[in-house]
Write an enzyme that holds these catalytic residues in place. Structure first.
Site, PDB file in Angstrom:
ATOM      1  N   ARG A 257       0.868  -1.192   0.000  1.00  0.00           N
ATOM      2  CA  ARG A 257       0.000   0.000   0.000  1.00  0.00           C
ATOM      3  C   ARG A 257       0.900   1.235   0.000  1.00  0.00           C
ATOM      4  O   ARG A 257       1.472   1.577   1.027  1.00  0.00           O
ATOM      5  CB  ARG A 257      -0.883  -0.035   1.259  1.00  0.00           C
ATOM      6  CG  ARG A 257      -2.050   0.931   1.225  1.00  0.00           C
ATOM      7  CD  ARG A 257      -2.649   1.092   2.612  1.00  0.00           C
ATOM      8  NE  ARG A 257      -1.826   1.958   3.440  1.00  0.00           N
ATOM      9  CZ  ARG A 257      -1.759   1.888   4.773  1.00  0.00           C
ATOM     10  NH1 ARG A 257      -2.433   0.978   5.439  1.00  0.00           N
ATOM     11  NH2 ARG A 257      -0.984   2.726   5.449  1.00  0.00           N
ATOM     12  N   HIS A 261      -3.774   4.582   4.583  1.00  0.00           N
ATOM     13  CA  HIS A 261      -4.873   3.602   4.655  1.00  0.00           C
ATOM     14  C   HIS A 261      -6.136   4.181   4.008  1.00  0.00           C
ATOM     15  O   HIS A 261      -6.740   3.585   3.125  1.00  0.00           O
ATOM     16  CB  HIS A 261      -5.129   3.221   6.112  1.00  0.00           C
ATOM     17  CG  HIS A 261      -6.385   2.434   6.312  1.00  0.00           C
ATOM     18  ND1 HIS A 261      -6.518   1.132   5.884  1.00  0.00           N
ATOM     19  CD2 HIS A 261      -7.564   2.780   6.864  1.00  0.00           C
ATOM     20  CE1 HIS A 261      -7.738   0.702   6.174  1.00  0.00           C
ATOM     21  NE2 HIS A 261      -8.392   1.679   6.768  1.00  0.00           N
ATOM     22  N   TYR A 270       3.824   6.040  11.041  1.00  0.00           N
ATOM     23  CA  TYR A 270       4.214   4.687  11.466  1.00  0.00           C
ATOM     24  C   TYR A 270       5.060   3.939  10.427  1.00  0.00           C
ATOM     25  O   TYR A 270       5.363   2.771  10.610  1.00  0.00           O
ATOM     26  CB  TYR A 270       2.965   3.853  11.822  1.00  0.00           C
ATOM     27  CG  TYR A 270       1.896   3.796  10.755  1.00  0.00           C
ATOM     28  CD1 TYR A 270       1.970   2.861   9.724  1.00  0.00           C
ATOM     29  CD2 TYR A 270       0.818   4.669  10.776  1.00  0.00           C
ATOM     30  CE1 TYR A 270       0.999   2.807   8.745  1.00  0.00           C
ATOM     31  CE2 TYR A 270      -0.166   4.620   9.803  1.00  0.00           C
ATOM     32  CZ  TYR A 270      -0.078   3.688   8.788  1.00  0.00           C
ATOM     33  OH  TYR A 270      -1.043   3.637   7.821  1.00  0.00           O
TER      34      TYR A 270
HETATM   35  C1  LIG Z   1     -15.602  -5.655  11.267  1.00  0.00           C
HETATM   36  C2  LIG Z   1     -14.712  -4.460  11.205  1.00  0.00           C
HETATM   37  N1  LIG Z   1     -13.809  -4.233  12.191  1.00  0.00           N
HETATM   38  C3  LIG Z   1     -13.003  -3.147  12.148  1.00  0.00           C
HETATM   39  C4  LIG Z   1     -13.097  -2.261  11.119  1.00  0.00           C
HETATM   40  C5  LIG Z   1     -12.177  -1.037  11.073  1.00  0.00           C
HETATM   41  N2  LIG Z   1     -11.197  -1.236   9.997  1.00  0.00           N
HETATM   42  C6  LIG Z   1     -11.356  -0.655   8.793  1.00  0.00           C
HETATM   43  S1  LIG Z   1     -10.129  -1.055   7.739  1.00  0.00           S
HETATM   44  C7  LIG Z   1      -9.351  -1.994   8.890  1.00  0.00           C
HETATM   45  C8  LIG Z   1      -8.046  -2.697   8.555  1.00  0.00           C
HETATM   46  C9  LIG Z   1      -8.169  -3.612   7.372  1.00  0.00           C
HETATM   47  O1  LIG Z   1      -6.897  -3.975   6.913  1.00  0.00           O
HETATM   48  P1  LIG Z   1      -6.726  -4.973   5.723  1.00  0.00           P
HETATM   49  O2  LIG Z   1      -7.728  -6.068   5.800  1.00  0.00           O
HETATM   50  O3  LIG Z   1      -5.304  -5.372   5.685  1.00  0.00           O
HETATM   51  O4  LIG Z   1      -7.119  -4.141   4.415  1.00  0.00           O
HETATM   52  P2  LIG Z   1      -6.469  -2.844   3.771  1.00  0.00           P
HETATM   53  O5  LIG Z   1      -7.172  -1.661   4.375  1.00  0.00           O
HETATM   54  O6  LIG Z   1      -5.019  -2.873   4.039  1.00  0.00           O
HETATM   55  O7  LIG Z   1      -6.779  -2.901   2.326  1.00  0.00           O
HETATM   56  C10 LIG Z   1     -10.062  -1.992  10.083  1.00  0.00           C
HETATM   57  C11 LIG Z   1      -9.637  -2.725  11.286  1.00  0.00           C
HETATM   58  C12 LIG Z   1     -14.053  -2.509  10.113  1.00  0.00           C
HETATM   59  N3  LIG Z   1     -14.210  -1.712   9.052  1.00  0.00           N
HETATM   60  N4  LIG Z   1     -14.840  -3.617  10.170  1.00  0.00           N
END
Ligand SMILES: Cc1ncc(C[n+]2csc(CCOP(=O)(O)OP(=O)(O)O)c2C)c(N)n1
Length: 363
Positions: A257, A261, A270
């Site tokens: 990425r 985010h 970070y």
């Molecule tokens: C069920 C749930 N828990 C927490 C969140 C908050 N949240 C949004 S994105 C994220 C991290 C996701 O990371 P990843 O799966 O690696 O995907 P990326 O954003 O890197 O594409 C979190 C914890 C959420 N959207 N849904």
């Protein structure tokens, strides 16, 4: 297909193009220059859109946005391997795939502007809307794929999940049933290294995420997610297998990425900038451009024309989005329940009363 006992991240990773755009092994003859140029154009289109969407958010014209910067090959490569009749169940960072499926840029902007009409795609009517609750899209995808199997429909469901999402219980449950039911589903893990500020190694101790397929008895593959040819070819094989009734595949695409985010994040807090600079030398678009240019299939002249074309397309989408009549305040209550519960009815009445459209806003 036998059950894998391991997926070796060093030796089993599928890759055709090196970070410098040199061939690591021959590209299958079914993948001609025309297809490669199409993939290149689709990735470039996604990147230019991303830049504009972030700028819109920064200037207060978009609610939030999750850029796909650096990960364009995963969405584009996977969606290019699908047929129109297949179904996409995207997460919130998969607009590269959605654009190839026919979602318009204006729809994407509407969605991130908080307008649900952005999820009512004029093109891919049966594709799922974006899934923000992490990992829930896997259950949707496996369920829809099971329905296709029961109805004997010749259709496959493709879904994406982030590395962090694979630590969520919902992911395991859905993957388990995909294996038991042998559903025609292809699950692509977009391992971009980060779950917001949590690095992959802090959320999972396995040597690879593709290994998670082993526990549920389905095939796991790992690809270089910055190599669009590797993503396309691996997903194409998995889709063909699923269509032939041979069950699901879990594909881990290793990428990075390069952006924040979302626009609500500041990754410089970070991440080591030196590591990010190194990752820029592996990104997917320059890699394919180098390969195509060396082959004589791409040129600066074509590049300039493509950039102009994409900027024009993005500009038109922005105009359509900014010019759209705001959604009626009832819209946010419309499609939740057949009969709205009393507490929501109250909220809807209040929203109507305060809506500027109804001459309200002053109580
Ligand atoms: C069920 C749930 N828990 C927490 C969140 C908050 N949240 C949004 S994105 C994220 C991290 C996701 O990371 P990843 O799966 O690696 O995907 P990326 O954003 O890197 O594409 C979190 C914890 C959420 N959207 N849904």
């Amino acid at each position: 297909m036998g059950i894998h006992t391991s997926v070796d991240p060093e030796t089993d990773t599928v890759r055709f193009l090196s970070p410098e755009g040199a061939l690591c092994r021959p590209i299958p003859s079914s993948i001609g220059d025309e297809l490669l140029v199409m993939l290149y154009r689709a990735m470039t289109r996604t990147r230019i859109f991303d830049g504009k969407a972030v700028a819109l958010q920064r200037t207060g014209q978009l609610g939030t946005f999750a850029s796909a910067l650096g990960q364009e090959a995963v969405g584009v490569g996977a969606a290019a391997a699908m047929q129109a009749r297949d179904v996409l169940a995207p997460s919130y960072r998969d607009h590269g795939a959605q654009f190839l499926r026919g979602m318009t840029m204006a729809e994407c902007l509407l969605y991130w502007g908080g307008d649900e009409r952005g999820s009512d795609f004029a093109g891919p009517r049966l594709d799922f809307p974006n899934c923000v609750p992490v990992a829930t899209q896997i259950a949707h995808a496996v369920g829809a794929a099971y329905a296709f199997k029961l109805r004997r429909e010749d259709r496959v469901v493709l879904t994406f999940i982030g590395d962090g999402g694979t630590s969520n219980g919902g992911f395991y449950e859905a993957l388990n049933m995909a294996g038991v039911w042998k559903t025609p589903a292809v699950i692509v893990i977009n391992n971009n290294g980060w779950a917001i500020s949590t690095p992959c190694a802090r959320e999972c101790a396995a040597a690879s995420l593709a290994q998670k397929s082993v526990a549920v008895g389905i095939e796991g593959r790992q690809v270089d997610g910055n190599d669009v040819v590797a993503v396309y070819d691996t997903v194409r094989q998995a889709i063909e297998k699923a269509r032939a009734g041979q069950g699901p595949t879990l594909i881990e695409a290793l990428t990075y990425r390069l952006g924040d985010h979302t626009t609500a994040d500041d990754a410089t807090r970070y991440r080591d900038p030196e590591l990010v600079r190194r990752e820029w030398t592996r990104e997917p678009i320059a890699r394919l451009r180098a390969y195509l240019t060396r082959k004589g299939a791409w040129s600066q002249h074509k590049e300039d024309a493509l950039q102009r074309e994409c900027l024009e397309e993005v500009g038109q989408a922005v105009n359509a989005y900014l010019g759209a009549q705001p959604a009626d305040c009832n819209a946010m209550f419309d499609h939740l329940y057949a009969a709205l519960p009393a507490s929501y009815s109250y909220q809807r009445d209040m929203a109507r009363r305060f809506s500027p459209r109804n001459g309200g806003g002053h109580g």
